[in-house]
Scaffold this active site. Sequence first.
Site, PDB file in Angstrom:
ATOM      1  N   ARG A  41      -1.562  -1.641  -5.066  1.00 28.47           N
ATOM      2  CA  ARG A  41      -2.214  -0.450  -4.412  1.00 28.47           C
ATOM      3  C   ARG A  41      -2.851   0.407  -5.299  1.00 28.47           C
ATOM      4  NH1 ARG A  41       2.792   1.344  -0.881  1.00 28.47           N
ATOM      5  NH2 ARG A  41       1.431   2.080   0.485  1.00 28.47           N
ATOM      6  N   ASP A 100      -5.399  -2.188   1.554  1.00 27.35           N
ATOM      7  CA  ASP A 100      -3.948  -1.598   1.762  1.00 27.35           C
ATOM      8  C   ASP A 100      -3.340  -1.593   2.954  1.00 27.35           C
ATOM      9  OD1 ASP A 100      -1.649  -0.241   1.030  1.00 27.35           O
ATOM     10  OD2 ASP A 100      -2.585   1.417   0.020  1.00 27.35           O
TER      11      ASP A 100
HETATM   12  P1  NAD Z   1       7.764   3.494   0.112  1.00 27.72           P
HETATM   13  O1  NAD Z   1       7.525   2.903   1.347  1.00 27.72           O
HETATM   14  O2  NAD Z   1       8.209   2.548  -0.778  1.00 27.72           O
HETATM   15  O3  NAD Z   1       8.860   4.592  -0.014  1.00 27.72           O
HETATM   16  C1  NAD Z   1       8.821   5.823   0.856  1.00 27.72           C
HETATM   17  C2  NAD Z   1       9.491   7.005   0.080  1.00 27.72           C
HETATM   18  O4  NAD Z   1      10.378   6.961  -0.025  1.00 27.72           O
HETATM   19  C3  NAD Z   1       8.656   7.019  -1.254  1.00 27.72           C
HETATM   20  O5  NAD Z   1       8.115   8.373  -1.323  1.00 27.72           O
HETATM   21  C4  NAD Z   1       9.876   6.923  -2.068  1.00 27.72           C
HETATM   22  O6  NAD Z   1       9.653   7.816  -3.549  1.00 27.72           O
HETATM   23  C5  NAD Z   1      10.867   7.662  -1.191  1.00 27.72           C
HETATM   24  N1  NAD Z   1      12.514   7.177  -1.820  1.00 27.72           N
HETATM   25  C6  NAD Z   1      12.859   6.136  -2.153  1.00 27.72           C
HETATM   26  N2  NAD Z   1      14.047   6.250  -2.481  1.00 27.72           N
HETATM   27  C7  NAD Z   1      14.389   7.455  -2.267  1.00 27.72           C
HETATM   28  C8  NAD Z   1      15.766   7.961  -2.099  1.00 27.72           C
HETATM   29  N3  NAD Z   1      17.076   7.673  -2.562  1.00 27.72           N
HETATM   30  N4  NAD Z   1      15.641   9.375  -1.871  1.00 27.72           N
HETATM   31  C9  NAD Z   1      14.657  10.029  -1.175  1.00 27.72           C
HETATM   32  N5  NAD Z   1      13.490   9.562  -1.155  1.00 27.72           N
HETATM   33  C10 NAD Z   1      13.402   8.196  -1.672  1.00 27.72           C
HETATM   34  O7  NAD Z   1       6.529   4.238  -0.474  1.00 27.72           O
HETATM   35  P2  NAD Z   1       5.044   4.288   0.056  1.00 27.72           P
HETATM   36  O8  NAD Z   1       4.908   5.174   1.065  1.00 27.72           O
HETATM   37  O9  NAD Z   1       4.580   2.985   0.344  1.00 27.72           O
HETATM   38  O10 NAD Z   1       4.186   4.572  -1.248  1.00 27.72           O
HETATM   39  C11 NAD Z   1       4.926   5.332  -2.382  1.00 27.72           C
HETATM   40  C12 NAD Z   1       3.650   5.777  -3.135  1.00 27.72           C
HETATM   41  O11 NAD Z   1       2.879   4.658  -3.710  1.00 27.72           O
HETATM   42  C13 NAD Z   1       2.875   6.640  -2.761  1.00 27.72           C
HETATM   43  O12 NAD Z   1       3.176   7.904  -2.496  1.00 27.72           O
HETATM   44  C14 NAD Z   1       1.957   6.756  -3.779  1.00 27.72           C
HETATM   45  O13 NAD Z   1       2.051   7.443  -4.928  1.00 27.72           O
HETATM   46  C15 NAD Z   1       1.619   5.368  -4.223  1.00 27.72           C
HETATM   47  N6  NAD Z   1       0.562   4.705  -3.504  1.00 27.72           N
HETATM   48  C16 NAD Z   1      -0.737   4.890  -4.301  1.00 27.72           C
HETATM   49  C17 NAD Z   1      -1.573   4.479  -3.781  1.00 27.72           C
HETATM   50  C18 NAD Z   1      -3.057   4.553  -4.283  1.00 27.72           C
HETATM   51  O14 NAD Z   1      -3.072   4.578  -5.460  1.00 27.72           O
HETATM   52  N7  NAD Z   1      -3.964   4.289  -3.641  1.00 27.72           N
HETATM   53  C19 NAD Z   1      -1.601   3.804  -2.240  1.00 27.72           C
HETATM   54  C20 NAD Z   1      -0.624   3.893  -1.713  1.00 27.72           C
HETATM   55  C21 NAD Z   1       0.516   4.314  -2.282  1.00 27.72           C
END
Ligand code: NAD
Length: 405
Positions: free
Chosen positions: A120, A129
């Site tokens: 991603r 994505d």
């Molecule tokens: P995810 O669905 O894997 O997780 C959701 C959230 O849960 C995350 O923010 C994670 O830090 C949090 N989490 C995990 N364990 C936890 C705990 N024990 N307590 C509290 N919070 C907890 O994440 P997602 O939404 O798919 O994406 C995460 C990150 O991926 C984004 O914030 C971003 O930094 C990155 N991302 C980047 C791009 C890009 O660069 N274009 C695109 C999509 C996502």
Amino acid sequence: MKVSVVKETAPGERRVALVPDAVVKLRTAGLQVLVESGAGDGAWHTDDSYAEAGASVVSRSEALAADVVLMVSKPDAAAIGALRPGQLVIGLLAPLTDPELTSALAAAGVTAVSMDMIPRTLPRAQPMDALSSQANIAGYKAALLGANAYGRFFPLLITAAGTARPARVLVLGTGVAGLQAIGTARRLGSVVSAYDVRPETRAEAESVGATFIELTSVGPASGEGGYARALTEEERMAQQQELAGHIARHDVVITTAQVPGRRPPLLVTEDALKSMAAGSVIVDMGASALGGNVVGSSPGETVVTENGVTIIGASGLPSSMAAAASAMYSRNISALLLYLVKDGELALDREDELQAGVIVTSGGAIVHPALAAAAPKPASERAATSEQEAASEPQSTPEQQSTPE
Ligand code: NAD
């Protein structure tokens, strides 16, 4: 080259892999598009609308015989049985949590490409994505479900019959879904707090209107590729304990925490539930067959605790907004397909970082570096895997897995 869209068979799945607009785009790229009759029904796209866009509406067996078969979620056993070696199958195949399916696809000899393995952080992968597009929808819907189940107002209301204070909403996990849940809950007028183990999410949460909560008992837990790492047992217990105090002060809690390829972390314990006021609502977006973020939550079910807390096991949220979810997914999967095609033919290249990240099986074998070594475990065994065990295993993320062989 024939590209087909099959009707989804998973219970309750209403999305479709391609909407009619995308058919036009793929045809312009020299591809012939076949759509299984009824594939778009759940997302309000009729067979006629696909035919008007230039697709051939066909039977299921014809759709499953195409060179490339597009889907949203996993194929069922009958579909896998109908596939032949050399076909390309693209969908959200969840290979990290469903090794049996990956093995079955390898045995069928197909090239399986999983949308949820897209690296991603690669800029050229952004339009593909699907995890983000579907998480956005899920976060929005989770806030609406919370508001709907809450027996009071979300906004501050001053009326002749009295004043209603705004609801206090807490969003746990501020990734893509969490940020959308914060924005939506704010737009409905509630006062929103948020927490994540990755401190870098603070600015993002604040930018969409939340007050960020910092826990003193748990340090930063950022992992690879922008994801969180699994916490140790000690960290987990400290987190649960400190969070319980915050949870007790909120009316609606929306949990979105995930660690890739793992059981979702447990954030709301029995004690935290007991501390909540009657009439409070929890929407557990982590609810899955492997367990959720909230003790006692179950995917697709709503339960009310003895002390009057409603727990919504919010699974399948993107499917509940099938028209929007399909439109977004359709753009994602079309972008990926067109990336894999040159001059109207497939041009697969596992030396390419993006392709290496998404190609899971090829030539009868599991070829993805993160999966090839892992022997399939029975589902019951995985469901029982404790978080403690998960915390002690090395963490893997789609970004790590995308390293070419
Ligand atoms: P995810 O669905 O894997 O997780 C959701 C959230 O849960 C995350 O923010 C994670 O830090 C949090 N989490 C995990 N364990 C936890 C705990 N024990 N307590 C509290 N919070 C907890 O994440 P997602 O939404 O798919 O994406 C995460 C990150 O991926 C984004 O914030 C971003 O930094 C990155 N991302 C980047 C791009 C890009 O660069 N274009 C695109 C999509 C996502």
